[in-house]
Scaffold this motif. Sequence first.
Motif, PDB file in Angstrom:
ATOM      1  N   ALA A 195       0.827  -1.210   0.000  1.00 28.22           N
ATOM      2  CA  ALA A 195       0.000   0.000   0.000  1.00 28.22           C
ATOM      3  C   ALA A 195       0.862   1.261   0.000  1.00 28.22           C
ATOM      4  O   ALA A 195       0.484   2.276  -0.603  1.00 28.22           O
ATOM      5  CB  ALA A 195      -0.930  -0.009   1.211  1.00 28.22           C
ATOM      6  N   VAL A 196       2.011   1.211   0.667  1.00 26.49           N
ATOM      7  CA  VAL A 196       2.900   2.378   0.715  1.00 26.49           C
ATOM      8  C   VAL A 196       3.369   2.768  -0.681  1.00 26.49           C
ATOM      9  O   VAL A 196       3.308   3.942  -1.073  1.00 26.49           O
ATOM     10  CB  VAL A 196       4.111   2.102   1.633  1.00 26.49           C
ATOM     11  N   ILE A 197       3.807   1.787  -1.468  1.00 24.89           N
ATOM     12  CA  ILE A 197       4.320   2.118  -2.801  1.00 24.89           C
ATOM     13  C   ILE A 197       3.187   2.479  -3.756  1.00 24.89           C
ATOM     14  O   ILE A 197       3.348   3.327  -4.638  1.00 24.89           O
ATOM     15  CB  ILE A 197       5.177   0.953  -3.360  1.00 24.89           C
ATOM     16  N   ILE A 198       2.021   1.862  -3.564  1.00 26.66           N
ATOM     17  CA  ILE A 198       0.865   2.227  -4.385  1.00 26.66           C
ATOM     18  C   ILE A 198       0.448   3.662  -4.069  1.00 26.66           C
ATOM     19  O   ILE A 198       0.154   4.452  -4.979  1.00 26.66           O
ATOM     20  CB  ILE A 198      -0.304   1.254  -4.145  1.00 26.66           C
ATOM     21  N   ALA A 199       0.427   4.031  -2.781  1.00 28.67           N
ATOM     22  CA  ALA A 199       0.067   5.395  -2.393  1.00 28.67           C
ATOM     23  C   ALA A 199       1.071   6.405  -2.947  1.00 28.67           C
ATOM     24  O   ALA A 199       0.687   7.470  -3.441  1.00 28.67           O
ATOM     25  CB  ALA A 199      -0.004   5.492  -0.870  1.00 28.67           C
ATOM     26  N   HIS A 200       2.351   6.060  -2.867  1.00 29.95           N
ATOM     27  CA  HIS A 200       3.390   6.961  -3.383  1.00 29.95           C
ATOM     28  C   HIS A 200       3.234   7.148  -4.891  1.00 29.95           C
ATOM     29  O   HIS A 200       3.313   8.274  -5.400  1.00 29.95           O
ATOM     30  CB  HIS A 200       4.769   6.389  -3.068  1.00 29.95           C
ATOM     31  N   THR A 201       2.989   6.054  -5.600  1.00 33.54           N
ATOM     32  CA  THR A 201       2.820   6.138  -7.059  1.00 33.54           C
ATOM     33  C   THR A 201       1.586   6.948  -7.411  1.00 33.54           C
ATOM     34  O   THR A 201       1.618   7.781  -8.332  1.00 33.54           O
ATOM     35  CB  THR A 201       2.701   4.719  -7.651  1.00 33.54           C
ATOM     36  N   ALA A 202       0.497   6.720  -6.678  1.00 32.95           N
ATOM     37  CA  ALA A 202      -0.733   7.467  -6.937  1.00 32.95           C
ATOM     38  C   ALA A 202      -0.530   8.956  -6.708  1.00 32.95           C
ATOM     39  O   ALA A 202      -1.015   9.801  -7.484  1.00 32.95           O
ATOM     40  CB  ALA A 202      -1.858   6.941  -6.047  1.00 32.95           C
ATOM     41  N   ASP A 203       0.206   9.308  -5.665  1.00 29.08           N
ATOM     42  CA  ASP A 203       0.484  10.724  -5.387  1.00 29.08           C
ATOM     43  C   ASP A 203       1.315  11.344  -6.506  1.00 29.08           C
ATOM     44  O   ASP A 203       1.054  12.481  -6.931  1.00 29.08           O
ATOM     45  CB  ASP A 203       1.228  10.862  -4.056  1.00 29.08           C
ATOM     46  N   ARG A 204       2.325  10.609  -6.974  1.00 30.33           N
ATOM     47  CA  ARG A 204       3.171  11.125  -8.055  1.00 30.33           C
ATOM     48  C   ARG A 204       2.358  11.324  -9.334  1.00 30.33           C
ATOM     49  O   ARG A 204       2.517  12.347 -10.025  1.00 30.33           O
ATOM     50  CB  ARG A 204       4.327  10.151  -8.314  1.00 30.33           C
ATOM     51  N   VAL A 205       1.511  10.355  -9.655  1.00 26.61           N
ATOM     52  CA  VAL A 205       0.691  10.458 -10.865  1.00 26.61           C
ATOM     53  C   VAL A 205      -0.285  11.624 -10.743  1.00 26.61           C
ATOM     54  O   VAL A 205      -0.460  12.415 -11.686  1.00 26.61           O
ATOM     55  CB  VAL A 205      -0.064   9.136 -11.111  1.00 26.61           C
ATOM     56  N   THR A 206      -0.921  11.742  -9.579  1.00 23.39           N
ATOM     57  CA  THR A 206      -1.879  12.830  -9.368  1.00 23.39           C
ATOM     58  C   THR A 206      -1.195  14.184  -9.477  1.00 23.39           C
ATOM     59  O   THR A 206      -1.724  15.127 -10.086  1.00 23.39           O
ATOM     60  CB  THR A 206      -2.533  12.690  -7.983  1.00 23.39           C
ATOM     61  N   LYS A 207       0.004  14.302  -8.897  1.00 21.63           N
ATOM     62  CA  LYS A 207       0.749  15.567  -8.962  1.00 21.63           C
ATOM     63  C   LYS A 207       1.157  15.889 -10.397  1.00 21.63           C
ATOM     64  O   LYS A 207       1.073  17.037 -10.834  1.00 21.63           O
ATOM     65  CB  LYS A 207       1.987  15.489  -8.074  1.00 21.63           C
ATOM     66  N   ALA A 208       1.593  14.862 -11.137  1.00 20.72           N
ATOM     67  CA  ALA A 208       1.991  15.085 -12.531  1.00 20.72           C
ATOM     68  C   ALA A 208       0.807  15.557 -13.373  1.00 20.72           C
ATOM     69  O   ALA A 208       0.941  16.469 -14.203  1.00 20.72           O
ATOM     70  CB  ALA A 208       2.585  13.806 -13.108  1.00 20.72           C
ATOM     71  N   ILE A 209      -0.348  14.934 -13.151  1.00 21.40           N
ATOM     72  CA  ILE A 209      -1.544  15.338 -13.899  1.00 21.40           C
ATOM     73  C   ILE A 209      -1.937  16.762 -13.540  1.00 21.40           C
ATOM     74  O   ILE A 209      -2.285  17.571 -14.410  1.00 21.40           O
ATOM     75  CB  ILE A 209      -2.704  14.355 -13.603  1.00 21.40           C
ATOM     76  N   ALA A 210      -1.878  17.097 -12.243  1.00 22.49           N
ATOM     77  CA  ALA A 210      -2.236  18.448 -11.807  1.00 22.49           C
ATOM     78  C   ALA A 210      -1.273  19.476 -12.380  1.00 22.49           C
ATOM     79  O   ALA A 210      -1.703  20.550 -12.842  1.00 22.49           O
ATOM     80  CB  ALA A 210      -2.251  18.506 -10.287  1.00 22.49           C
ATOM     81  N   ASP A 211       0.026  19.165 -12.373  1.00 24.28           N
ATOM     82  CA  ASP A 211       1.018  20.098 -12.925  1.00 24.28           C
ATOM     83  C   ASP A 211       0.804  20.298 -14.418  1.00 24.28           C
ATOM     84  O   ASP A 211       0.885  21.431 -14.926  1.00 24.28           O
ATOM     85  CB  ASP A 211       2.436  19.567 -12.671  1.00 24.28           C
ATOM     86  N   ARG A 212       0.497  19.215 -15.115  1.00 26.43           N
ATOM     87  CA  ARG A 212       0.277  19.329 -16.561  1.00 26.43           C
ATOM     88  C   ARG A 212      -0.979  20.135 -16.848  1.00 26.43           C
ATOM     89  O   ARG A 212      -1.001  20.960 -17.771  1.00 26.43           O
ATOM     90  CB  ARG A 212       0.178  17.937 -17.169  1.00 26.43           C
ATOM     91  N   ARG A 213      -2.014  19.912 -16.043  1.00 27.37           N
ATOM     92  CA  ARG A 213      -3.262  20.649 -16.244  1.00 27.37           C
ATOM     93  C   ARG A 213      -3.060  22.132 -15.968  1.00 27.37           C
ATOM     94  O   ARG A 213      -3.547  22.978 -16.709  1.00 27.37           O
ATOM     95  CB  ARG A 213      -4.337  20.078 -15.316  1.00 27.37           C
ATOM     96  N   ASN A 214      -2.323  22.440 -14.893  1.00 21.78           N
ATOM     97  CA  ASN A 214      -2.059  23.850 -14.590  1.00 21.78           C
ATOM     98  C   ASN A 214      -1.235  24.506 -15.680  1.00 21.78           C
ATOM     99  O   ASN A 214      -1.466  25.662 -16.042  1.00 21.78           O
ATOM    100  CB  ASN A 214      -1.326  23.957 -13.245  1.00 21.78           C
TER     101      ASN A 214
END
Length: 349
Positions: free
Chosen positions: A307-326
């Motif tokens: 769960a730790v690595i899944i959470a970390h990956t999900a956070d990275r993906v979410t941040k990348a999507i947010a940065d790209r959208r911004n």
Amino acid sequence: MAYLFGGADPETARDLTVDFADPRGIPVPPVDDLFGWGLVQPRVVYPVLSVPFVKMFGAYGLAVVPLLAAVALTILLTLILMRRYGNVVAVATMLLVNGSLFLMSFHTGMLTESLSGLFAVLALLAAWRWLDRPSPWLLVAMGAATAASAFTRQATLIMAGAFVMAWLLGSIVGRRNSPWMWPAIVVGGTAVGCQVLQSLVFPSFSQLDQFLKQAGAETLGEAILRVPAMLLHILASDAAAMMRADRTLLFLIGLAVASMILFWRRTESHLLLGAILGIALYNVTNGTPTQFRYATPGLVFYVLAAAVIIAHTADRVTKAIADRRNGSMQEGTSDSLPPSAAPSAEPAA
């Protein structure tokens, strides 16, 4: 054992077992062997809990306790993951757990795996509560869960290894004595104490004799020299079985181990490392490839690390999507500026 604890004499208990086993071609040993098998004698919790169900449904009643324990284990793991890592991570991790053919087989068969896995989760919950609000009753709860697990199957070294490693590595990483000390002492001491008690109460129970037998050795020193070959055989056999029939479980294990390495400072990694060492000792002393079955009492530690690595990956993906959208929004705003709003090449007056 369930028939015996329900009031039947040993011969009657065996006869009732034969009535169930014979049509399925399952041989039933004589009474002395049936109730004198050393490694099984201490496993009294499961048959005791099964007595009322066996009285109602016969031998099929043995399926009730593992099924109830599996449901409780699944619910607790899901709630733990939701509270610690969020709903998305909980769903993703539990899809892997429930998508494993081997895990579902172990947890829903007439086996002790789901029950011992549940006791490990209960001990861990008590430990987490102790870390927040220390109380003697929580230490008693940890010891009780460990003892119950020890008399369900002799896999408490997995729990003990996890807690002790959380204490030792936590102390090293934090450069001070870790608050996991008392949980580690209680669980580790209870695990060792139960092993000693079982050898006294059940003289034919001996993990050492089992180890020597599986190693094909006469002395402990000779058996220890054969440990690397035994360990390699178990790992190769289990990995081959998972590649053939349960790649979901292999993926879950791989995620957990990768997380343990990448996030080595986290408590989840320390717990998993200790559990893996306990599993290795448990597996080698029994000397049999089990397709992760002997590791299932420590399933919670694999689940947390994954769960730790899944959470970390999900956070990275979410941040990348947010940065790209911004970034896209900023570019779009700049391109759509009206001529009057565009920067002038003339210097301001």
